[in-house]
Design an enzyme around this catalytic site. Structure first.
Site, short mmCIF file in Angstrom:
data_model
loop_
_atom_site.label_atom_id
_atom_site.label_comp_id
_atom_site.label_asym_id
_atom_site.label_seq_id
_atom_site.Cartn_x
_atom_site.Cartn_y
_atom_site.Cartn_z
N LYS A 15 0.84 -1.22 0.00
CA LYS A 15 0.00 0.00 0.00
C LYS A 15 0.87 1.26 0.00
CE LYS A 15 -2.12 -1.02 3.89
NZ LYS A 15 -1.48 -2.31 4.27
N ARG A 91 -8.88 0.68 9.81
CA ARG A 91 -8.38 -0.68 10.03
C ARG A 91 -9.30 -1.48 10.93
NH1 ARG A 91 -2.46 0.57 9.23
NH2 ARG A 91 -1.27 -1.32 9.50
N ARG A 127 12.21 -6.09 4.33
CA ARG A 127 11.99 -4.68 4.01
C ARG A 127 12.91 -3.76 4.84
NH1 ARG A 127 5.97 -2.26 4.44
NH2 ARG A 127 6.22 -2.62 6.67
N ARG A 160 12.19 -1.58 10.25
CA ARG A 160 11.16 -1.12 11.17
C ARG A 160 11.05 -2.10 12.32
NH1 ARG A 160 5.80 0.41 7.75
NH2 ARG A 160 4.89 -0.67 9.53
N ARG A 171 1.03 -8.85 13.61
CA ARG A 171 0.34 -7.92 12.71
C ARG A 171 -0.59 -8.67 11.75
NH1 ARG A 171 5.13 -4.94 10.08
NH2 ARG A 171 3.66 -3.55 9.08
P1 AMP Z 1 1.52 0.76 8.92
O1 AMP Z 1 2.71 1.55 8.54
O2 AMP Z 1 0.28 1.23 8.24
O3 AMP Z 1 1.73 -0.73 8.79
O4 AMP Z 1 1.27 1.03 10.48
C1 AMP Z 1 2.25 0.72 11.46
C2 AMP Z 1 1.61 0.54 12.82
O5 AMP Z 1 0.94 1.75 13.23
C3 AMP Z 1 0.53 -0.53 12.89
O6 AMP Z 1 1.05 -1.84 13.07
C4 AMP Z 1 -0.29 -0.07 14.09
O7 AMP Z 1 0.38 -0.35 15.31
C5 AMP Z 1 -0.27 1.44 13.91
N1 AMP Z 1 -1.41 1.90 13.06
C6 AMP Z 1 -1.34 2.48 11.82
N2 AMP Z 1 -2.56 2.76 11.36
C7 AMP Z 1 -3.43 2.36 12.33
C8 AMP Z 1 -4.84 2.37 12.44
N3 AMP Z 1 -5.62 2.85 11.45
N4 AMP Z 1 -5.38 1.87 13.56
C9 AMP Z 1 -4.62 1.39 14.59
N5 AMP Z 1 -3.28 1.35 14.54
C10 AMP Z 1 -2.69 1.82 13.42
#
Ligand code: AMP
Length: 215
Positions: A15, A91, A127, A160, A171
């Site tokens: 994404k 989410r 990654r 990360r 996750r």
């Molecule tokens: P991402 O980069 O989108 O994978 O987000 C990294 C981390 O941020 C996720 O594993 C969650 O811990 C937190 N996070 C990001 N977006 C959300 C969301 N919409 N709701 C809850 N936690 C989020």
């Protein structure tokens, strides 16, 4: 081509990569809750301090914190005109309902990036992200010329925290339990489209543009 889209899909589906490309190409407003939270974490804000425990263990940050953060970012009617993408939000069902409250029928597309589970683990654990410019690399699929150094800006690469194996497993589990139900939610609204994201970034991008071009 105007679009107001949600990018939906498991972690590692690409994404962020596709969003970056689309931003370069069409300049929509890009709202990524993951990027926003990482910024809060890096800046040591109150929200960052509360969120870090969840993020680093692959759990979702509680809905009330996320919804408040997004509402703050979207205040002032910034979604009223032009194209935009929400990447990584919503989410959970409560987040989707909150989004409905604020944008209602303005949403034109929900793009689901489909990738089989077994491919995701390999994608996430290889990654690497540039600590200076944020470019995303992969040790197998998109390697840099020099190990550990960003080809775009020369910055050093880091993994990360949540791309480590334990967090990756968590996750994926969290995605299945809490985010996957959104497929039905948006399917019923008739705005869900699917892109086969288990292909090269170029092929995925062509399909994405095709989908976004459809009214
Ligand atoms: P991402 O980069 O989108 O994978 O987000 C990294 C981390 O941020 C996720 O594993 C969650 O811990 C937190 N996070 C990001 N977006 C959300 C969301 N919409 N709701 C809850 N936690 C989020």
């Amino acid at each position: 081509m105007a679009f107001r889209a949600v990018f939906l899909g498991p972690p590692g589906a690409g994404k962020g990569t596709q969003a970056a490309r689309l931003v370069e190409d069409r300049e929509p407003l890009h709202v990524s809750t993951g990027d926003m939270l990482r910024e809060h974490k890096a800046n040591g804000t109150e929200l960052g301090k509360r969120a870090v425990e969840y993020m680093d263990h692959g759990k979702l940050v509680p809905d009330d914190l996320i919804i408040a953060m997004v509402e703050d970012r979207l205040s002032g009617g910034i979604l009223a005109q032009g194209s935009w993408i929400l990447d990584g939000f919503p989410r959970t069902l409560p987040q989707a309902e909150a989004l409905d409250q604020s944008v209602g029928s303005a949403l034109t597309h929900v793009i689901f990036f489909r990738v089989p589970q077994e491919a995701l683990v390999e994608r996430l654990s290889g990654r690497w992200t540039c600590s200076s410019c944020g470019a995303i690399w992969h040790e197998k699929f998109k390697p840099t010329t020099e190990r550990g150094k960003c080809d775009a800006c020369g910055g050093s690469l880091r993994q990360r925290e949540d791309d480590r194996p334990e967090a990756v497993r968590k996750r994926l589990e969290v995605y299945t339990a809490q985010t996957e139900p959104l497929l039905d939610y948006y399917g019923e609204k008739g705005i869900l489209t699917e892109v086969d994201a288990n292909r090269s970034p170029e092929d995925v991008y062509s399909s994405l543009i095709q989908e976004l071009s459809k009214e």
